[in-house]
Every structure is written in C-alpha cells, then in structure tokens.
Write a protein that holds these residues in place. Structure first.
Motif, PDB file in Angstrom:
ATOM      1  N   VAL A   1      -6.406   6.719   3.399  1.00 40.83           N
ATOM      2  CA  VAL A   1      -5.073   6.099   3.507  1.00 40.83           C
ATOM      3  C   VAL A   1      -4.154   6.615   2.410  1.00 40.83           C
ATOM      4  O   VAL A   1      -2.980   6.925   2.655  1.00 40.83           O
ATOM      5  N   LYS A   2      -4.677   6.755   1.183  1.00 41.63           N
ATOM      6  CA  LYS A   2      -3.852   7.253   0.080  1.00 41.63           C
ATOM      7  C   LYS A   2      -3.364   8.667   0.345  1.00 41.63           C
ATOM      8  O   LYS A   2      -2.209   9.003   0.062  1.00 41.63           O
TER       9      LYS A   2
ATOM     10  N   ILE B   1      -2.267   0.986   8.734  1.00 41.96           N
ATOM     11  CA  ILE B   1      -3.596   1.058   8.124  1.00 41.96           C
ATOM     12  C   ILE B   1      -4.678   0.758   9.157  1.00 41.96           C
ATOM     13  O   ILE B   1      -5.701   1.426   9.240  1.00 41.96           O
TER      14      ILE B   1
ATOM     15  N   SER C   1      -2.101   3.129  -4.514  1.00 43.63           N
ATOM     16  CA  SER C   1      -2.981   1.981  -4.297  1.00 43.63           C
ATOM     17  C   SER C   1      -4.445   2.363  -4.408  1.00 43.63           C
ATOM     18  O   SER C   1      -4.812   3.544  -4.386  1.00 43.63           O
TER      19      SER C   1
ATOM     20  N   SER D   1      -0.530   8.472   2.888  1.00 43.16           N
ATOM     21  CA  SER D   1       0.669   7.934   2.254  1.00 43.16           C
ATOM     22  C   SER D   1       1.325   8.971   1.360  1.00 43.16           C
ATOM     23  O   SER D   1       2.551   9.133   1.352  1.00 43.16           O
TER      24      SER D   1
ATOM     25  N   ILE E   1       0.826  -1.211   0.000  1.00 47.97           N
ATOM     26  CA  ILE E   1       0.000   0.000   0.000  1.00 47.97           C
ATOM     27  C   ILE E   1       0.860   1.262   0.000  1.00 47.97           C
ATOM     28  O   ILE E   1       1.726   1.455   0.872  1.00 47.97           O
TER      29      ILE E   1
ATOM     30  N   LYS F   1      -8.755   1.291  -3.419  1.00 52.73           N
ATOM     31  CA  LYS F   1      -9.587   0.880  -2.287  1.00 52.73           C
ATOM     32  C   LYS F   1      -9.605  -0.637  -2.108  1.00 52.73           C
ATOM     33  O   LYS F   1      -9.689  -1.142  -0.986  1.00 52.73           O
TER      34      LYS F   1
ATOM     35  N   GLY G   1     -10.293   4.234   1.656  1.00 43.44           N
ATOM     36  CA  GLY G   1      -9.184   4.094   0.720  1.00 43.44           C
ATOM     37  C   GLY G   1      -8.550   5.432   0.405  1.00 43.44           C
ATOM     38  O   GLY G   1      -7.320   5.576   0.409  1.00 43.44           O
TER      39      GLY G   1
ATOM     40  N   ILE H   1      -6.410  -1.756  -0.203  1.00 47.66           N
ATOM     41  CA  ILE H   1      -6.436  -1.296   1.184  1.00 47.66           C
ATOM     42  C   ILE H   1      -7.459  -2.087   1.987  1.00 47.66           C
ATOM     43  O   ILE H   1      -7.183  -2.542   3.108  1.00 47.66           O
TER      44      ILE H   1
END
Length: 410
Positions: free
Chosen positions: A388-389, A404, A359, A392, A355, A361, A385, A364
C-alpha cells in the motif's frame, strides 16, 4: 483553573466586523441560534449605533422573541452621548441586557488621536457612565440592564491610570451583589508576553473598588499569537469572565479562540460548561455563514488535528486503544491524542488513522480490521503494508479505506 469562567461570545460583533463581507440579518440570526445551542449565556450581538443592519438585528432579536430567558445580550457603545442614546433605543423591550461602554485610554491614543490629558480622558468615561445610569432609569423600565466598562487599549495604558479610570466608573455605577459590574480589560493590541498581561490583570484585581461585586473580564487579541495563553494566564491571575470567538476570528490576527480554551480545560478534567460534542457541525456552520475557513491544523477544530499519517504514531494509537479496551482506565491517556476525538464528534476511522506513503503496517492493518473485519497475520500485515505504501508513494496521494480494501482483495 478549577472551574469555567463566564463565557461571552463576541462572534456577532468583534468577529462580524472583522469579516470582509459582514453577515446578513438572516446569517446573524442563524449564528446567534448556534451560539445559544452551544450554551453561551452572554452574547455580544452588535454595535447598534454603527449601522442600520446592526440596529435592525438587535430589534429583530427582541421583537421576534428570539432571546431565551436565560440568555443576556450585550451591546457595545462608545462613550459618546448620541451613540449611547441610539444604543438604548435599540434595547427597548429587552428582558436582559449588558450595555458595554468603552473609550480608549492608552498613552498613544491620548497623545496622537485625542490630544487630551489624563483628566479629560477620564471625564469621557465618567460622563458616559453617568449617562448609562440616567438612560437606564428613564428608558428601560421592566428590563434588567447591567453595565460593562472597557478601558479600550488597556495594555497600552499605564496601570495606575487604567485603575483610576475603572474605579471612577465603578464609583458611579455602585455595583451590588444583585447587580454586579463587569470591568473588561482587553489586550486590544497584544504588546507583551502572557505573564505580563497576567500581572496587569492581577494588579487590577487587587486594587479595584468593590471587587466582590465586580467581574473582571478578559478580551485578548492575537497579534503575538498569544490570545489563548493570555486568557489562560489571565484566569490564573484572578479574572472571572472571557470574551472571545468560537474559532478565534476577529480584528487583525483575531481574538481568543473560546473553543480552544474550553477544550484545553476539558483535557484537564474541567467541565467548560459548553456543548462542544459536535465540532465538525460548528465548523460547517461557521464557514458557511462567515465565509471564513478553519485552518486544517487549528487546535481541536481543524480537519487534520487528530490525523496520524506516521507509522510510529499510528502504531502507538492503535496499541493505546487496544490497551484501553483491555483495562478500562479512569483517565484518557492514549498516545498522541490529547483528548478522545469522539467526545467532540470526530471518528477514529476517518479522522485519526489516515494512510499515505508515510504510514506503517499497523495503521494500514487497522483500517482493514476496523472497517472490514480482516485481521491479518503478522507477516502478511508487513508485506501488505509495504504494498500500500508503494502505491501511495507512486500515485502521490492519500489512500482511502475502499482503495486499501480493493488492493487487499486483488
């Protein structure tokens, strides 16, 4: 290719002489035992006349009874009398051995290095071949000793002359069904596209004396980045045997990578006859003992070769695995994965779905579900998703599973 060739590892000779700091005696013993566990039945262990360490290693293997009954060690020698004699001294008491004799035959070597005629170069080969027989009869009572000959710099040799020299050696050694002879045809320097090398192999295969009692062996180097392709084409052209190294380490750009060739066969449903179910462990041993590094994108063995960071790839792999669970198909057909990573000791969670900001969804949510059992609803999956992106992307880093989960819990 419908069956595996005879494999011969040259990690301990060709691979070792390519290292900045050659392996110590203990390191060579550990590596030899690793090659035995992988399943190699023929292992070139060194050039005994080259140095005291090389000589001592061969003697240690024999005197400490470290060679299994079904394994044959191979030793390399130039076709020079004092070197051949020293080689036989190293082999005293061995059960099974291959004496690998060579001399350069190419036009460039004849012209620039030896300044000899074709006939003089052929005489070097035939004199060495006769000496090998003489010393075997005199010094190797009770030992099973076979012969191998290489017209070194084969790919730079006119084919009619390469054939003439090899046939002269074969005529001296007189192979039989019980005692075959190996004719090794190396791409000492890769000089052509793979189909040309294959044509050279086919020509030799069609015209060698006693072909039914001769094993044609390949030993491609990687100067043009084609060692694996040269080997695969050479096998299609009639070769019986392959010399190479586990991860392609060797002179200059390296040798043929046996692990890649073997797993290419495996991917096509051919049993390579080697135990490759724990490639990460092989990588660890290799890197520690040789001081070399396996490139992250090296086929099959690299740390990232199965890794999917892209959202589209992750989604396809996840759906492919789910389809596989539902239908149990006979063949492996998961998108983006040439073979099942778990077959060679890799894991889906840590090695496949990785990830970062690229990446999607699907990847993740796959991490959350496979690691922690959280099956997110579709809308939540998309929203989380993107969360988190963004993190990152902002932190400019790969996100680990525990990170995560922490974001999810928060």
């Amino acid at each position: 290719v419908e069956k595996a060739p005879v494999w011969c590892s040259v990690d301990l000779r060709d691979g070792n002489q390519a290292l900045i700091v050659p392996m110590s005696l203990d390191e060579k013993i550990e590596y030899f035992q690793t090659l035995v566990r992988v399943g190699f039945k023929e292992i070139e262990v060194g050039f005994p006349a080259a140095s005291d360490t090389e000589f001592l290693f061969v003697r240690t293997l024999i005197e400490q009874n470290l060679i299994p009954e079904d394994v044959t060690i191979q030793v390399l020698t130039q076709s020079r009398e004092h070197i051949v004699r020293r080689t036989y001294e190293a082999l005293q008491g061995v059960k099974h051995a291959i004496v690998h004799l060579y001399n350069p035959t190419s036009y460039a070597q004849r012209q620039q290095v030896f300044r000899m005629s074709r006939e003089e170069i052929k005489r070097i080969a035939t004199d060495g071949a006769r000496l090998c027989v003489k010393l075997r009869d005199e010094m190797m009572q009770g030992s099973d000793v076979r012969f191998e000959y290489s017209p070194e710099s084969f790919t730079g040799t006119e084919m009619d002359f390469a054939l003439e020299v090899c046939n002269a050696v074969i005529d001296i050694w007189q192979p039989t069904q019980e005692h075959n002879v190996i004719i090794n045809l190396p791409a000492t320097v890769s000089l052509s596209m793979p189909h040309v090398y294959a044509n050279q192999i086919e020509y030799m295969s069609d015209h060698l004396h006693c072909r039914e009692h001769v094993l044609i062996s390949l030993h491609p180097h990687n100067d043009r980045g084609c060692a694996v392709a040269d080997t695969e084409m050479g096998l299609l052209a009639g070769a019986d045997r392959v010399e190479g190294t586990l991860f392609g380490n060797g002179e200059r750009t390296g040798n043929a990578d046996i692990l890649t060739i073997a797993l290419n066969m495996y991917a096509q449903g051919v049993d390579p006859g080697l135990e490759l179910d724990n490639v990460p462990q092989l990588v660890e041993t290799y890197e520690r003992v040789t001081g070399m590094h396996v490139f992250e994108r090296q086929p099959y063995a690299g740390q990232l070769v199965f890794a999917a960071f892209s959202g589209g790839h992750q989604d396809a792999i996840t759906k492919g695995m789910k389809w596989r669970e539902e239908t149990a198909p006979e063949n492996w057909t998961v998108p983006y994965l040439a073979i099942d990573p778990t077959d060679i000791g890799r894991e889906y969670e840590s090695d496949v779905i990785r990830i970062n900001s690229q990446s999607g969804k699907g990847g993740i949510s796959h991490v959350l579900e496979s690691r922690y059992g959280y099956d997110l609803p579709a809308a939540m999956r998309e929203d989380f998703g993107y969360t988190v992106k963004r993190i990152s992307d902002r932190q400019h880093k790969e996100m680990q599973a525990d990170e995560i989960r922490a974001i999810f819990m928060e």
